[in-house]
Design a protein around this motif. Structure first.
Motif, PDB file in Angstrom:
ATOM      1  N   SER A   1      31.193  89.785  36.092  1.00  0.00           N
ATOM      2  CA  SER A   1      32.591  90.026  36.420  1.00  0.00           C
ATOM      3  C   SER A   1      33.188  88.863  37.205  1.00  0.00           C
ATOM      4  CB  SER A   1      32.725  91.298  37.253  1.00  0.00           C
ATOM      5  OG  SER A   1      32.240  92.421  36.554  1.00  0.00           O
ATOM      6  N   VAL A   2      34.496  88.784  37.163  1.00  0.00           N
ATOM      7  CA  VAL A   2      35.216  87.900  38.082  1.00  0.00           C
ATOM      8  C   VAL A   2      35.608  88.732  39.292  1.00  0.00           C
ATOM      9  CG1 VAL A   2      36.091  86.345  36.300  1.00  0.00           C
ATOM     10  CG2 VAL A   2      37.425  88.354  36.921  1.00  0.00           C
ATOM     11  N   THR A   3      35.645  88.104  40.452  1.00  0.00           N
ATOM     12  CA  THR A   3      36.025  88.834  41.659  1.00  0.00           C
ATOM     13  C   THR A   3      36.701  87.919  42.657  1.00  0.00           C
ATOM     14  OG1 THR A   3      35.227  90.238  43.474  1.00  0.00           O
ATOM     15  CG2 THR A   3      33.768  88.460  42.764  1.00  0.00           C
ATOM     16  N   THR A   4      37.588  88.503  43.424  1.00  0.00           N
ATOM     17  CA  THR A   4      38.232  87.774  44.514  1.00  0.00           C
ATOM     18  C   THR A   4      37.425  87.892  45.807  1.00  0.00           C
ATOM     19  OG1 THR A   4      39.597  89.702  45.080  1.00  0.00           O
ATOM     20  CG2 THR A   4      40.520  88.117  43.510  1.00  0.00           C
TER      21      THR A   4
ATOM     22  N   GLN B   1      47.738  87.207  31.514  1.00  0.00           N
ATOM     23  CA  GLN B   1      47.423  86.633  30.206  1.00  0.00           C
ATOM     24  C   GLN B   1      46.548  87.568  29.361  1.00  0.00           C
ATOM     25  OE1 GLN B   1      48.689  83.768  28.998  1.00  0.00           O
ATOM     26  NE2 GLN B   1      49.851  83.549  30.899  1.00  0.00           N
ATOM     27  N   ASP B   2      46.300  88.790  29.857  1.00  0.00           N
ATOM     28  CA  ASP B   2      45.482  89.781  29.152  1.00  0.00           C
ATOM     29  C   ASP B   2      44.093  89.239  28.828  1.00  0.00           C
ATOM     30  OD1 ASP B   2      45.072  92.327  28.089  1.00  0.00           O
ATOM     31  OD2 ASP B   2      45.629  91.700  26.062  1.00  0.00           O
TER      32      ASP B   2
ATOM     33  N   TYR C   1      39.148  94.115  47.474  1.00  0.00           N
ATOM     34  CA  TYR C   1      39.048  92.959  46.583  1.00  0.00           C
ATOM     35  C   TYR C   1      39.263  93.407  45.138  1.00  0.00           C
ATOM     36  CZ  TYR C   1      36.926  90.800  50.681  1.00  0.00           C
ATOM     37  OH  TYR C   1      36.692  90.328  51.947  1.00  0.00           O
ATOM     38  N   ARG C   2      39.460  92.437  44.264  1.00  0.00           N
ATOM     39  CA  ARG C   2      39.681  92.755  42.856  1.00  0.00           C
ATOM     40  C   ARG C   2      38.495  92.279  42.015  1.00  0.00           C
ATOM     41  NH1 ARG C   2      45.798  91.809  40.851  1.00  0.00           N
ATOM     42  NH2 ARG C   2      45.636  89.694  41.680  1.00  0.00           N
TER      43      ARG C   2
ATOM     44  N   PHE D   1      43.085  85.209  39.520  1.00  0.00           N
ATOM     45  CA  PHE D   1      42.878  86.571  39.046  1.00  0.00           C
ATOM     46  C   PHE D   1      44.181  87.138  38.486  1.00  0.00           C
ATOM     47  CE2 PHE D   1      42.029  91.020  38.871  1.00  0.00           C
ATOM     48  CZ  PHE D   1      40.652  91.155  38.799  1.00  0.00           C
ATOM     49  N   GLU D   2      45.259  86.940  39.206  1.00  0.00           N
ATOM     50  CA  GLU D   2      46.547  87.451  38.749  1.00  0.00           C
ATOM     51  C   GLU D   2      46.952  86.813  37.422  1.00  0.00           C
ATOM     52  OE1 GLU D   2      49.761  89.834  38.602  1.00  0.00           O
ATOM     53  OE2 GLU D   2      48.094  89.934  40.039  1.00  0.00           O
TER      54      GLU D   2
END
Length: 226
Positions: free
Chosen positions: A52-55, A82-83, A94-95, A76-77
């Motif tokens: 995963s990507v995470t902040t 950009q879907d 966090y996201r 992230f935003e």
């Protein structure tokens, strides 16, 4: 000794082309999903962790690109707009999200992806890829034992533990949104059950994309022998 017929066909079922699956493990924090996930990856070379990507900033020992892709809020935003994500969610400030392109290509090639995500991510992933998703929820044997496990980990302050315990009640309430529910009262027993689920789901007829051609070949061979 009897020789096999010239048109005899043998096949290892695992050699048939198969569409991959998205194998989700969810649980309240401390119930054991990360331990079970690690055991699955160690035991099954055909299973690949979805990174995963995470902040969130990396914890000691975590490696960028292996444990997570650590990115900033701005990037992230951009991925959301950009879907580029199959799913994403806010978790403890966090996201986290799942990059789309790698997973879609892997499914076509027969790769199985393991997801260690919460119920929010599970719902989004199911909405986008219903037929490819297998959802497993892991429950603790009791709330008391869940609290003890969080304290024994020694990674969180009492304030964070209290927050995780409060969140656990909400997470557990979503148990009925999963295909399978396993109680983790014994880690080895829980692992064995989860692994059986994975094996069974791999053999579903709908995922055996090479099966139609194989059966057609069998029928042609049978006609030739008549």
């Amino acid at each position: 000794m009897t020789e096999p017929a010239d048109n005899a066909m043998t096949v290892d079922q695992d050699t048939l082309h198969r569409r991959g699956l998205l194998f989700i493990l969810s649980s309240p924090s401390g119930a054991g999903k990360s331990t079970i996930a690690r055991m699955l990856l160690e035991a099954d070379a055909s299973l690949q962790l979805s990174v995963s990507v995470t902040t969130r900033p990396p914890r000691p020992g975590e490696v960028d690109g292996k444990d997570y892709f650590f990115i900033g809020e701005e990037r992230f935003e951009e991925m959301v707009k950009q879907d580029e994500l199959l799913e994403w969610a806010h978790v403890f400030g966090y996201r986290y999200g799942t990059p789309k392109a790698t997973v879609k290509q892997g499914l076509r090639e027969g790769t199985d992806f393991l997801f260690d995500i919460d119920w929010q991510g599970t719902q989004q992933l199911y909405q986008r890829a219903e037929g490819d998703v297998v959802r497993v929820f892991i429950l603790p044997p009791s709330i008391g034992q869940l609290h003890d496990r969080l304290r024994k980990r020694g990674t969180d302050s009492e304030e964070v533990i209290a927050k995780r315990m409060a969140e656990a009640q909400s997470e557990i309430s979503h148990w009925d949104g999963y295909d399978y529910v396993v109680i983790n009262d014994d880690v080895d027993g829980c692992f064995a059950k989860v692994r059986e689920i994975l094996h069974a789901e791999r053999m579903r007829r709908a995922r055996q994309t090479g099966l139609i051609d194989f059966v057609r070949d069998l029928m042609v061979a049978d006609d030739s022998a008549s």
